[in-house]
Motif scaffolding. Structure first.
Motif, short mmCIF file in Angstrom:
data_model
loop_
_atom_site.label_atom_id
_atom_site.label_comp_id
_atom_site.label_asym_id
_atom_site.label_seq_id
_atom_site.Cartn_x
_atom_site.Cartn_y
_atom_site.Cartn_z
N TYR A 188 12.46 -63.51 59.51
CA TYR A 188 12.48 -64.90 59.06
C TYR A 188 11.76 -64.97 57.72
N ALA A 190 9.94 -67.10 55.42
CA ALA A 190 9.25 -68.38 55.58
C ALA A 190 9.18 -69.17 54.28
N TRP A 202 9.84 -71.13 62.30
CA TRP A 202 9.41 -69.81 62.74
C TRP A 202 9.15 -69.78 64.24
N ARG A 206 10.89 -67.19 66.76
CA ARG A 206 10.10 -66.30 67.62
C ARG A 206 10.41 -66.53 69.10
N ARG A 218 8.21 -62.09 60.72
CA ARG A 218 8.03 -63.13 59.70
C ARG A 218 7.60 -62.50 58.38
#
Length: 350
Positions: A188, A190, A202, A206, A218
């Motif tokens: 991901y 961010a 996020w 997750r 992340r």
């Protein structure tokens, strides 16, 4: 016995003080004091009595706010150059014009300080405010909501009317889509550090990874602009992930450009998913798989909710406190099946 003069009374109360004592919200106090023909007569009389007891006198800017004489609404956006906000601005502009209000557009540059100073210094210039993806803390937003009729977009906060685009559920759909294609390590990319939306996205990524039994990583934070996509792309490659979901389309588009420079094939070597389905997302090479959000509708709904608080002609039903708008995943060519790289057969093997 001499009567107490106004000058001998205690400190002047605020609108929030009157609202708290009356057990109503600040917008109800504003309407009761400004529009005698609206609302429950008993409630209005009680509010007037409490206001007098607390020595509440609207300031000049407060009188303008309560009476609606400005006929203007402030719309605060975090980044006016981001196409995501184009739809919100169009939606608010159209709905405000229909309601007979002008729009005061403020670019806050992702800075909570600018948001705060705007609401404090300009409050006499508008009847209410709409904050799109604000960076202020929850506590500060609630304080302003007690003094100023306002609605926030994409930031659910207790005590603050809000319109929320359900991107967390959309990110869950993105992970499910990628897992269905065989991806088992997904990263991901961010957004900004102070972005509430980035954190909740996020958490959705997750949680989906844990539920589906795959690894999620992340990377970032990154500014949500195309020029930061290069760093995000390099970081994604370093994780060994085979797919990446980005905070927004601008970041994803920047990643596509960097992958092309490095000879990384999309989607053969890396699948990419964006968020917002901004103008141009389907013109990328390859066209971007992304979450399609009702952005313009969010702006319209936010104005409608604000009008319920400040318009003298609004129906007498209680003002809405929250509206949830669904998203959906639009699948294009930037996502595809994960195909493990074939390893050469060892010499002498049968």
């Amino acid at each position: 016995m001499p009567t107490e003069s106004a000058g001998q009374r205690g400190p002047r109360a605020t609108l929030a003080d009157v609202a708290a004592a009356a057990g109503v919200n600040a917008s109800t106090v504003s309407r009761a004091l400004a529009t005698p023909g609206r609302g429950n007569p008993e409630t209005r009389e009680r509010i007037i009595r409490i206001a007098e007891e607390l020595n509440y006198t609207p300031s000049p800017s407060g009188r303008a706010l309560a009476s609606g004489r400005t006929s203007a609404v402030a719309v605060l956006v975090s980044d006016v150059t981001n196409p995501f906000y184009f739809g919100i601005i169009r939606g608010t502009q159209h709905e405000l014009r229909t309601a007979g209000y002008s729009q005061l557009l403020v670019h806050t540059e992702e800075d909570p300080g600018i948001e705060e100073s705007t609401l404090m210094r300009m409050r006499g210039s508008f009847d209410g405010a709409i904050l799109a993806a604000p960076r202020l803390s929850d506590a500060r937003l609630a304080e302003f909501a007690a003094e100023i009729p306002l609605v926030v977009i994409n930031r659910p906060t207790a005590g603050v009317p809000s319109v929320f685009i359900d991107t967390p559920r959309g990110f869950e759909q993105s992970i499910e889509h990628l897992v269905s294609l065989g991806h088992r390590r997904i990263c991901y990319a961010a957004g900004p550090t102070n972005s509430w939306a980035s954190d909740i996205r996020w958490r959705a990524v997750r949680a989906s990874g844990e539920r589906l039994g795959i690894e999620t990583i992340r990377i970032g934070p990154f500014e949500p602009r195309t020029r930061f996509g290069g760093a995000a792309a390099d970081a994604a490659l370093n994780t060994g992930a085979t797919a990446c979901v980005a905070f927004n389309d601008l970041l994803a588009i920047g990643m596509l450009s960097r992958f092309a420079e490095r000879g990384v094939r999309v989607p053969e070597d890396m699948s990419i998913v964006g968020c917002d389905d901004i103008f141009g997302a389907d013109f990328c090479s390859p066209p971007l798989t992304t979450l399609t959000a009702p952005i313009e509708r969010a702006g319209r709904v936010a104005v409608s909710m604000l009008m319920e608080m400040i318009s003298p002609t609004a129906p007498q039903a209680p003002a809405r406190t929250g509206v949830l708008l669904a998203t959906h995943l639009t699948i294009r060519s930037s996502t595809g099946p994960y195909t493990p790289t074939e390893q050469p057969t060892p010499s002498g093997a049968s």
